[in-house]
Design a protein around this motif. Structure first.
Motif, PDB file in Angstrom:
ATOM      1  N   ASN A 121     101.619 -92.750  24.767  1.00  0.00           N
ATOM      2  CA  ASN A 121     100.417 -93.256  25.431  1.00  0.00           C
ATOM      3  C   ASN A 121     100.124 -94.715  25.081  1.00  0.00           C
ATOM      4  O   ASN A 121      99.268 -95.341  25.704  1.00  0.00           O
ATOM      5  N   LYS A 122     100.783 -95.241  24.077  1.00  0.00           N
ATOM      6  CA  LYS A 122     100.516 -96.610  23.624  1.00  0.00           C
ATOM      7  C   LYS A 122     101.578 -97.597  24.106  1.00  0.00           C
ATOM      8  O   LYS A 122     101.509 -98.784  23.784  1.00  0.00           O
ATOM      9  N   ASN A 123     102.579 -97.091  24.837  1.00  0.00           N
ATOM     10  CA  ASN A 123     103.693 -97.935  25.305  1.00  0.00           C
ATOM     11  C   ASN A 123     104.377 -98.652  24.152  1.00  0.00           C
ATOM     12  O   ASN A 123     104.723 -99.837  24.233  1.00  0.00           O
ATOM     13  N   ILE A 124     104.551 -97.922  23.061  1.00  0.00           N
ATOM     14  CA  ILE A 124     105.217 -98.476  21.880  1.00  0.00           C
ATOM     15  C   ILE A 124     106.630 -97.918  21.805  1.00  0.00           C
ATOM     16  O   ILE A 124     106.840 -96.712  21.940  1.00  0.00           O
ATOM     17  N   SER A 183     108.063-102.207  18.978  1.00  0.00           N
ATOM     18  CA  SER A 183     107.480-103.222  19.860  1.00  0.00           C
ATOM     19  C   SER A 183     106.499-102.562  20.812  1.00  0.00           C
ATOM     20  O   SER A 183     106.687-101.402  21.210  1.00  0.00           O
ATOM     21  N   ASP A 184     105.445-103.316  21.122  1.00  0.00           N
ATOM     22  CA  ASP A 184     104.493-102.858  22.138  1.00  0.00           C
ATOM     23  C   ASP A 184     104.614-103.687  23.408  1.00  0.00           C
ATOM     24  O   ASP A 184     103.745-103.659  24.275  1.00  0.00           O
ATOM     25  N   MET A 187     102.240-102.006  14.185  1.00  0.00           N
ATOM     26  CA  MET A 187     102.171-102.301  15.609  1.00  0.00           C
ATOM     27  C   MET A 187     100.798-101.933  16.194  1.00  0.00           C
ATOM     28  O   MET A 187     100.256-102.659  17.025  1.00  0.00           O
ATOM     29  N   GLU A 188     100.237-100.829  15.752  1.00  0.00           N
ATOM     30  CA  GLU A 188      98.989-100.341  16.332  1.00  0.00           C
ATOM     31  C   GLU A 188      97.781-101.119  15.824  1.00  0.00           C
ATOM     32  O   GLU A 188      96.899-101.485  16.595  1.00  0.00           O
ATOM     33  N   PHE A 241     112.327 -93.410  19.918  1.00  0.00           N
ATOM     34  CA  PHE A 241     111.148 -93.057  20.710  1.00  0.00           C
ATOM     35  C   PHE A 241     110.817 -94.241  21.620  1.00  0.00           C
ATOM     36  O   PHE A 241     110.472 -95.319  21.135  1.00  0.00           O
ATOM     37  N   ASP A 242     110.991 -94.070  22.959  1.00  0.00           N
ATOM     38  CA  ASP A 242     110.548 -95.074  23.926  1.00  0.00           C
ATOM     39  C   ASP A 242     110.088 -94.371  25.191  1.00  0.00           C
ATOM     40  O   ASP A 242     110.010 -93.136  25.220  1.00  0.00           O
ATOM     41  N   ASP A 243     109.802 -95.155  26.226  1.00  0.00           N
ATOM     42  CA  ASP A 243     109.252 -94.543  27.427  1.00  0.00           C
ATOM     43  C   ASP A 243     110.266 -93.722  28.203  1.00  0.00           C
ATOM     44  O   ASP A 243     109.913 -92.978  29.110  1.00  0.00           O
TER      45      ASP A 243
END
Length: 693
Positions: free
Chosen positions: A221-224, A165-166, A73-74, A191-193
């Motif tokens: 910090n990456k909104n992943i 997902s981003d 993803m990154e 792990f999400d926001d």
């Protein structure tokens, strides 16, 4: 029971049995450990894990999955993104171009060292134009290969359901992308926001959890968004395998613990009994192996350890696991033999002394010391001049220490020299009782000792001179007294005789004059004999003399005097005959003087002991009697001329008997001593034994 333990604890059979037990426990513990770590590929930490979720295996697989998903993803996002060069940065292109320039500089003939970098770089761009244009395409192909490799790796984790997902790109193998769907599985990581959730909680309790936490820390910090769940298909076979591995590890751990305990007990007991024959034995008994120098012994032990590691590497590399136990036992047996030898030397206090280095250095030290102690001053100076530079060269790594020691020794010798110099100055100025305090066996020590001996000789000479003056004074006084007394009597009775008319009185006066004249003659004869004896001018005729017969016959001739004093003589001697090499007349004169002394001063009615004894090369004759008067005089004073046991000098005698006896014994190569213990007077004569020629 205790007696039996003491009887059998130090026997050779006991030592062999304990030795075998020690080797068996050591070999078994090592073999079990290798089987766990290398053969079964087990993790020893599994013994401290309570369940599969705390295991390093679960954490490693979870972390690897998260790492792959976050990298997809990154970095890669999707295939089109890679093909469009989205993963390629300018820095990567510059770095690759620099690598090509390095290749151009090292391998291309077009590179000119005389030109500047900019000029060479221009040539480089012309020559490597095709390769430079292909950099980006090559990097894109490499990223596509890595991207496909990660996708393939994800497929290998069967039973692992994931969603990442981003917001624009998605990677998932689940048809249902709802969070609740992922939470329905036995284990999950969310792990999400809005949430960070891990189930079951044992995952967080694991000491390996930081690996997962580190990989997911920057996701916020990456909104992943990342959902990772593990189904029964994934978990059940792994949990079963973990339990089997834990059972194997625990079984082997208990086995290792038992073997280690047995090893410690047997090894400690072996250390206690080696070199001893009993618990009370103070001596350490060494054997032929202990003759090997300890550094060689230690080198062999280290070599055996290296050999064992090499053998284990070969065995494990070639899957020859059945040889682990016998090879370990063989090398361990040899190693234990040499280790026990080192411990015997430790118990004996020779762990340092029984080394080749110590032996060489000690012999070198002894050799140098012997040369230094026995050689002349010139030899010692040459040895120092030649030896010190060699020593300094050999110890260059510690040169300051060598210089310091040399300076200290030099300063010490300077102090000794100054001490001798000051001492000689004091002695020269008349202080003859001064002692130079310089110890040691060196030249200065010997010089100081010799000077001290000279001062001792001076002191003795002064003391002897003072004593000689005192003796001269006493001699004149005593001789004057002993001669004047009978001479005065003679003069007196001669005057009386001239005026006496009575025949009876005249005869009495004549008899007294005769006695005093005889007394004066005896005194004169003793003086003459003492002078001859002390000068050593008396001729000596050596002969074989039966000492027991000489004394027995002499006592027979003096029987009247013995009975007169009511003395009882006891002669103690061996049954075999004892012969001396002496002059019969002179020896009898010595004994007669001592007997005369006894008749004058022995306590009336007492016993007199004469003991004759064979002692090595001499015959010892000891005469002992109890004095009738208190002996308040020392033995040394009694040996002086004109000294008597009675200081009043009222008894008969000249006071020369003991002095004459000592001089006569000396000329016959014997020795004469007297001892006083209270009222006990003892004279000891030693005369050389006669040896058949």
């Amino acid at each position: 029971m205790d007696t039996r333990l003491r009887s059998y604890s130090h026997t050779i059979v006991t030592k062999i049995i304990v030795f075998i037990i020690t080797i068996f426990c050591f070999t078994s513990a090592i073999t079990a450990f290798i089987n766990i770590v290398e053969v079964d590929q087990s993790d020893l930490d599994i013994a401290f894990e309570n369940n599969y979720y705390e295991s390093s295996e679960f954490m490693w697989e979870s972390r690897n999955l998260i790492k792959i998903l976050t990298r997809l993803m990154e970095e890669y996002k999707n295939k089109d993104y890679i093909l469009n060069g989205g993963t390629i940065t300018d820095d990567e292109i510059i770095r690759e171009e620099e690598n090509l320039f390095s290749d151009f500089r090292d391998n291309s003939k077009s590179y000119n060292p005389e030109l500047s970098r900019e000029e060479n770089y221009k040539v480089f761009r012309e020559k490597y134009a095709d390769k430079i244009s292909q950099i980006k395409d090559r990097l894109i192909k490499e990223d596509i290969r890595e991207y496909n490799s990660d996708l393939k790796a994800l497929k290998e984790y069967e039973g692992a359901i994931y969603y990442v997902s981003d917001g624009a790109n998605i990677f998932t193998n689940s048809t249902d992308e709802a969070k609740s769907h992922f939470k329905s599985y036995p284990s999950y990581i969310i792990f999400d926001d809005s949430e960070r959730a891990v189930f079951p909680k044992e995952i967080i309790d694991s000491k390996y959890y930081h690996g997962i936490d580190d990989n997911t820390y920057y996701l916020d910090n990456k909104n992943i968004t990342l959902y990772l769940s593990f189904s029964d298909e994934f978990l059940n076979p792994r949990i079963k395998e973990w339990k089997e591995d834990k059972g194997i590890v625990m079984e082997n751990t208990y086995r290792i613990a038992a073997f280690v305990l047995g090893l410690i007990v047997s090894f400690v007991f072996l250390l206690i009994i080696i070199g001893k024959k009993s618990f009370k034995d103070k001596e350490v008994h060494l054997n032929f192996i202990d003759k090997l120098y300890n550094e060689f012994n230690l080198a062999i032990c280290i070599s055996l350890i290296v050999l064992w590691f090499g053998a284990m590497k070969f065995i494990l590399y070639n899957d020859l696991y059945k040889f682990i136990f016998p090879v370990t036992m063989l090398i361990g047996t040899l190693g234990l033999i040499f280790v026990l030898s080192l411990f015997r030397h430790i118990k004996n206090g020779t762990i340092i002394k029984h080394t080749l280095i110590f032996t060489i250095l000690y012999k070198l030290y002894k050799f140098i010391k012997d040369v230094y102690d026995s050689g002349s001053v010139g030899v010692k100076i040459v040895a120092i001049v030649v030896g010190y530079p060699i020593l300094a060269a050999l110890t260059f790594f510690m040169f300051p220490v060598t210089i310091g020691v040399a300076a200290w020794l030099a300063l010490k010798k300077v102090r000794e020299f100054n001490e001798i110099k000051e001492g000689v100055e004091k002695i020269k100025n008349g202080y003859i009782y001064h002692t130079i305090d310089v110890s040691g066996k060196g030249e200065f020590g010997k010089l100081a000792e010799n000077i001290n001996s000279i001062t001792d000789g001076l002191n003795k000479a002064v003391d002897n001179e003072l004593k000689s003056e005192r003796l001269k004074t006493e001699l004149i006084t005593n001789v004057s007294h002993d001669i004047r007394t009978p001479l005065t009597s003679i003069i007196t009775y001669v005057d009386l005789l001239k005026r006496e008319e009575d025949i009876a009185n005249r005869e009495e006066y004549i008899e007294i004059i005769e006695q005093k004249s005889h007394r004066l003659k005896v005194l004169t004869d003793d003086l003459f004999e003492a002078a001859k004896a002390s000068s050593g001018s008396i001729p000596v005729n050596y002969e074989k003399i039966d000492i027991v017969s000489l004394i027995t016959q002499g006592l027979g001739e003096l029987n009247d005097k013995i009975e007169e004093r009511n003395l009882e003589f006891k002669i103690i001697h061996p049954e075999e005959k004892l012969y001396v090499k002496a002059d019969g007349k002179l020896l009898w004169r010595v004994i007669e003087n001592l007997l005369s002394n006894i008749f004058k001063y022995a306590l009336q009615g007492s016993r007199v002991y004469i003991e004759i004894k064979d002692i090595e090369d001499n015959i010892r004759i000891t005469l002992k009697n109890i004095s009738c008067d208190e002996l308040n005089i020392s033995s040394n004073e009694l040996m002086e001329r004109f000294k008597r046991g009675d200081e009043s000098r009222t008894s008969e005698g000249s006071g020369l008997g003991l002095s004459i006896a000592k001089s006569l014994v000396d000329v016959q190569k014997g020795s004469f001593d007297i001892e006083i213990d209270g009222d006990l007077f003892k004279a000891v004569i030693k005369i050389p034994k006669y040896k058949g020629e």
